[in-house]
Structure formats: structure tokens, C-alpha cells
Enzyme design. Structure first.
Site, PDB file in Angstrom:
ATOM      1  N   ARG A   1     -13.230  36.428  -5.126  1.00 49.57           N
ATOM      2  CA  ARG A   1     -12.145  37.141  -4.428  1.00 49.57           C
ATOM      3  C   ARG A   1     -11.433  37.999  -5.453  1.00 49.57           C
ATOM      4  NH1 ARG A   1      -8.971  35.683  -7.734  1.00 49.57           N
ATOM      5  NH2 ARG A   1      -7.374  36.622  -6.460  1.00 49.57           N
ATOM      6  N   GLY A   2     -10.485  38.823  -4.964  1.00 51.48           N
ATOM      7  CA  GLY A   2      -9.852  39.816  -5.837  1.00 51.48           C
ATOM      8  C   GLY A   2     -10.600  41.130  -5.640  1.00 51.48           C
ATOM      9  N   ALA A   3      -9.825  42.200  -5.417  1.00 54.59           N
ATOM     10  CA  ALA A   3     -10.427  43.472  -4.997  1.00 54.59           C
ATOM     11  C   ALA A   3     -11.544  43.970  -5.927  1.00 54.59           C
ATOM     12  CB  ALA A   3      -9.320  44.515  -4.826  1.00 54.59           C
TER      13      ALA A   3
ATOM     14  N   ARG B   1     -15.184  41.563   4.130  1.00 54.26           N
ATOM     15  CA  ARG B   1     -13.713  41.530   4.093  1.00 54.26           C
ATOM     16  C   ARG B   1     -13.223  42.972   4.266  1.00 54.26           C
ATOM     17  NH1 ARG B   1     -10.774  37.945  -0.327  1.00 54.26           N
ATOM     18  NH2 ARG B   1      -9.209  37.910   1.319  1.00 54.26           N
TER      19      ARG B   1
ATOM     20  N   GLN C   1      -4.006  30.930  -4.712  1.00 54.27           N
ATOM     21  CA  GLN C   1      -4.625  31.621  -5.853  1.00 54.27           C
ATOM     22  C   GLN C   1      -3.713  31.576  -7.073  1.00 54.27           C
ATOM     23  OE1 GLN C   1      -4.410  32.801  -2.736  1.00 54.27           O
ATOM     24  NE2 GLN C   1      -6.037  34.211  -2.222  1.00 54.27           N
TER      25      GLN C   1
ATOM     26  N   ASP D   1      -4.753  45.734  -3.187  1.00 54.34           N
ATOM     27  CA  ASP D   1      -6.080  45.773  -2.554  1.00 54.34           C
ATOM     28  C   ASP D   1      -6.429  47.156  -2.050  1.00 54.34           C
ATOM     29  OD1 ASP D   1      -5.331  42.781  -2.430  1.00 54.34           O
ATOM     30  OD2 ASP D   1      -7.486  42.887  -2.051  1.00 54.34           O
TER      31      ASP D   1
ATOM     32  N   ASN E   1      -1.401  44.304  -0.434  1.00 52.93           N
ATOM     33  CA  ASN E   1      -1.686  43.238  -1.413  1.00 52.93           C
ATOM     34  C   ASN E   1      -1.437  41.897  -0.727  1.00 52.93           C
ATOM     35  OD1 ASN E   1      -2.454  42.504  -4.145  1.00 52.93           O
ATOM     36  ND2 ASN E   1      -0.383  41.701  -4.367  1.00 52.93           N
ATOM     37  N   LYS E   2      -1.675  40.845  -1.461  1.00 53.05           N
ATOM     38  CA  LYS E   2      -1.576  39.485  -0.922  1.00 53.05           C
ATOM     39  C   LYS E   2      -0.288  39.279  -0.126  1.00 53.05           C
ATOM     40  CE  LYS E   2      -4.045  37.042  -0.979  1.00 53.05           C
ATOM     41  NZ  LYS E   2      -4.916  37.004   0.245  1.00 53.05           N
TER      42      LYS E   2
HETATM   43  O1  MRU Z   1      -7.442  37.201  -0.846  1.00 50.10           O
HETATM   44  P1  MRU Z   1      -7.666  37.576  -2.290  1.00 50.10           P
HETATM   45  O2  MRU Z   1      -7.546  36.413  -3.226  1.00 50.10           O
HETATM   46  O3  MRU Z   1      -8.937  38.357  -2.486  1.00 50.10           O
HETATM   47  O4  MRU Z   1      -6.456  38.563  -2.614  1.00 50.10           O
HETATM   48  C1  MRU Z   1      -6.352  39.098  -3.901  1.00 50.10           C
HETATM   49  C2  MRU Z   1      -5.161  39.953  -4.087  1.00 50.10           C
HETATM   50  O5  MRU Z   1      -4.368  40.172  -3.206  1.00 50.10           O
HETATM   51  C3  MRU Z   1      -5.023  40.619  -5.427  1.00 50.10           C
HETATM   52  O6  MRU Z   1      -3.680  40.840  -5.736  1.00 50.10           O
HETATM   53  C4  MRU Z   1      -5.755  41.975  -5.400  1.00 50.10           C
HETATM   54  O7  MRU Z   1      -7.036  41.854  -4.866  1.00 50.10           O
HETATM   55  C5  MRU Z   1      -5.841  42.564  -6.763  1.00 50.10           C
HETATM   56  S1  MRU Z   1      -6.938  41.641  -7.830  1.00 50.10           S
HETATM   57  C6  MRU Z   1      -6.953  42.464  -9.317  1.00 50.10           C
END
Ligand code: MRU
Length: 325
Positions: free
Chosen positions: A46-48, A80, A179, A220, A230-231
Site C-alpha cells: 500500500r502507499g501510492a 484501488r 498504518q 494519493d 490522502n488517508k
Molecule cells: O490506504 P493506504 O495505506 O494505501 O494509504 C496511504 C496514504 O494515504 C499515504 O499517505 C499516501 O499513499 C502517500 S504514501 C507515500
């Protein structure tokens, strides 16, 4: 931190299963693009930026198996919806003039290496904004685990810490997938950066108590006008930071910018299974039949963001991003 989330080995994609961290460092052997799709969907990765890199390797697996690249790309793209890096990486593979297994694999490696270089640049650009003895608040995980390496918001914290500028980090636990508590804490402990994990709802009172000098988060997707997905919980932090006069920064590589979208209301926000709220691991913690609403991301308006820090520099409002900027 040298921890790698994924690497190509002997025709397969080896991936650290982030669902099991920090209790277990377990590696998945992904042999097909379908395996990669499932890993992205279920958040083993996970993470963009990290999911963009995984999707590129997924395309190499499809090419190696002689499968339709169009089908693989379309299916990977449906794993996603919110992080634009996924679509950006797939487009980059699709636009290769020659789409053999070797050219796709080489491009996937390049995407990964470029991401690490971008993050190091973001780290330098962002650390320059931190005051001495900075007390920084962050959310989710934006470190090595979410990227090719180093990280974005956490990469800035990492660079600033190496420069002796970080006094303390407050890391929001990040309900419901935790996370922050599971992954950011794991990275901060590894690097010896002083921090405390907090419940998400503690952020406002810490700001009120003047314990936070700045907030820095990842992204994201960032639209042409600087609105940032973002999250979930990021928007709330931005509102609280503005109320308390605390700078709120967003950090992201250029691959997270989507100038094709005029504004944040056009971003598709992923809605995840309510079980993430009602269950802790396998244990049910809500009453049977409890209704839920579980958006995984929110959108922060550009005017609440004091600066967007990318590998291209420090961008200030009013934001107007184009594919050229
Ligand atoms: O649902 P996730 O864990 O994929 O969400 C991740 C985030 O929101 C991060 O802040 C974003 O992807 C940036 S990661 C460098």
C-alpha cells in the site's frame, strides 16, 4: 532505512506482506499479475508510489506469461481507485514503444529507482522548511514501506532528523488499518527517531497545547488546484492546524499530481469494507449488524495547505498545476 517492500527475483515479484507487520516479516512470492492485483487490493502492499511500482512489475509478469497486456493493465487499474500513481505507472508501461518482457521489466526497475531519487529530493526540499528542534505531526505511513524507498512525508522527517532538526514526531495511529501504529512506528523505531504514537483524536489537543510545530502528510492524488486526496483524517488535521496557526505541509512526488483533474471533488474516493471498522484482525469488536461507512481517503482543500513539497520544489498557494509545471 534500507528496507525494501518488493524486489524482482528469478522471474517472480517478492513482496513484504505489510498486513502482517510489525509482528511478522513474511514475504509473498507473486507469480502472476493476478497475484499482484490481489496484493494491491487487499493491501499487502500500500502507499501510492509503492502500488504504482507493484503494478509495473505486475505488467512484467503478464508479459513473461504471454498474457494480454491490455487485460492485465485494465484489471490492475481496477485494484484501488484513488492513488493516481497506479494509473501513471500503468500508462508509462502501456506507452513503451516495444512491450517485451525485458523492456517492461527494465521500465519497472526504472520507475522504482526514479521514485527513490524523487523521495530524496523531496526530503531535502521539505527539511529546509522545518524549524530547528521541530516537533512534527504526521498520519498514515509514507515511508520506505509506502514507496520505492526513503519515503515522502516520512522521508522529509528522515532527512530532517539526519540534519539534527527533529526533536519529536507524533505519529497518528491511523484508524482503521493502523498504518501509523503498525508501520510508521516500525520505521521510526528502526531509524531511532524520537516519537510517540497517538490516537488520531489526540491531534487537536496536542496542537492546542503548542506541542506541534508543523504537520506533514503524504498524498494519493493532487489535482490542478492543489486539492489533495490522502488517508482519511488528513483533512481534519489540516482544519485543526489552520485553527491553531500551525503550518500544514503535503509531500508527494510529481507522479502523484493529476493536473488532468480540475478539483478534488473529481477524485474517486475508495470505500472499503466495513469489516475494517467492526473487526480487529479476526475479532469482531462492534455489535452484530452494526452499519458502517468506511471511506479510505479524504480531500484537503488547497487553501488549507501551506506548501506542497515535491521533487520539483516547494509549491505555494494559490496552486495551479499543469502537466508542464
Ligand atoms: O490506504 P493506504 O495505506 O494505501 O494509504 C496511504 C496514504 O494515504 C499515504 O499517505 C499516501 O499513499 C502517500 S504514501 C507515500
Amino acid at each position: 532505512m534500507v528496507l525494501r517492500v518488493q524486489y524482482w527475483h528469478d522471474g517472480i515479484l517478492r513482496m513484504l506482506d505489510q498486513r502482517l507487520l510489525p509482528y511478522q516479516e513474511s514475504w509473498l512470492d507473486l507469480q502472476t499479475w493476478q497475484d499482484v492485483r490481489e496484493a494491491i487490493k487487499d493491501m499487502a502492499v500500500r502507499g501510492a508510489p509503492a502500488i504504482g511500482i507493484s503494478a509495473a512489475y505486475g505488467m512484467a509478469l503478464a508479459a513473461g506469461a504471454g498474457e494480454s497486456l491490455d487485460v492485465a493493465a485494465a484489471e490492475l487499474a481496477s485494484s484501488r481507485p484513488t492513488a493516481v500513481n497506479l494509473f501513471w505507472a500503468l500508462d508509462r508501461i502501456k506507452s513503451l514503444p516495444e512491450k517485451s518482457f525485458h523492456t517492461i521489466l527494465a521500465e519497472a526497475h526504472r520507475i522504482e529507482q526514479e521514485d527513490i531519487a524523487c523521495n530524496e529530493k523531496i526530503g531535502e526540499n521539505g527539511a529546509a522548511l522545518f524549524p530547528e528542534n521541530a516537533r512534527v505531526l504526521t498520519i498514515c505511513n509514507t515511508g520506505s514501506l509506502a514507496t520505492g524507498g526513503h519515503g515522502t512525508a516520512l522521508g522529509i522527517i528522515r532527512t530532517a532528523h539526519a540534519q539534527g532538526k527533529v526533536k519529536h514526531v507524533y505519529s497518528c495511529e491511523t484508524r482503521p488499518r493502523l498504518q501509523g501504529l503498525r508501520l510508521t512506528a516500525y520505521e521510526l523505531l528502526h531509524d531511532g527517531i524520537p516519537f510517540e504514537s497517538i490516537v488520531d483524536s489526540a491531534a487537536a489537543s496536542l496542537m492546542h497545547a503548542r506541542k506541534v510545530d508543523c504537520v506533514v502528510t503524504g498524498a494519493d492524488r493532487i489535482t490542478a488546484n492543489g486539492e489533495t486526496a490522502n488517508k482519511i483524517g488528513t483533512y481534519m488535521l489540516a482544519v485543526c492546524a489552520r485553527h491553531h496557526g500551525i503550518p500544514f505541509y503535503v509531500a508527494a512526488p510529481w507522479t502523484t499530481f493529476d493536473p488532468s483533474l480540475a478539483s478534488g471533488d473529481l477524485i474517486e474516493i475508495e470505500e472499503r469494507d466495513g469489516r475494517e471498522i467492526t473487526h480487529f484482525d479476526e475479532k469482531q469488536i462492534a455489535p452484530e449488524g452494526c452499519p458502517t461507512l468506511n471511506p479510505a481517503f479524504d480531500v484537503t482543500p488547497g487553501d488549507l495547505i501551506d506548501a506542497i513539497i515535491s521533487d520539483r520544489g516547494v509549491h505555494r498557494p494559490p496552486y495551479l498545476f499543469t502537466s508542464q509545471s
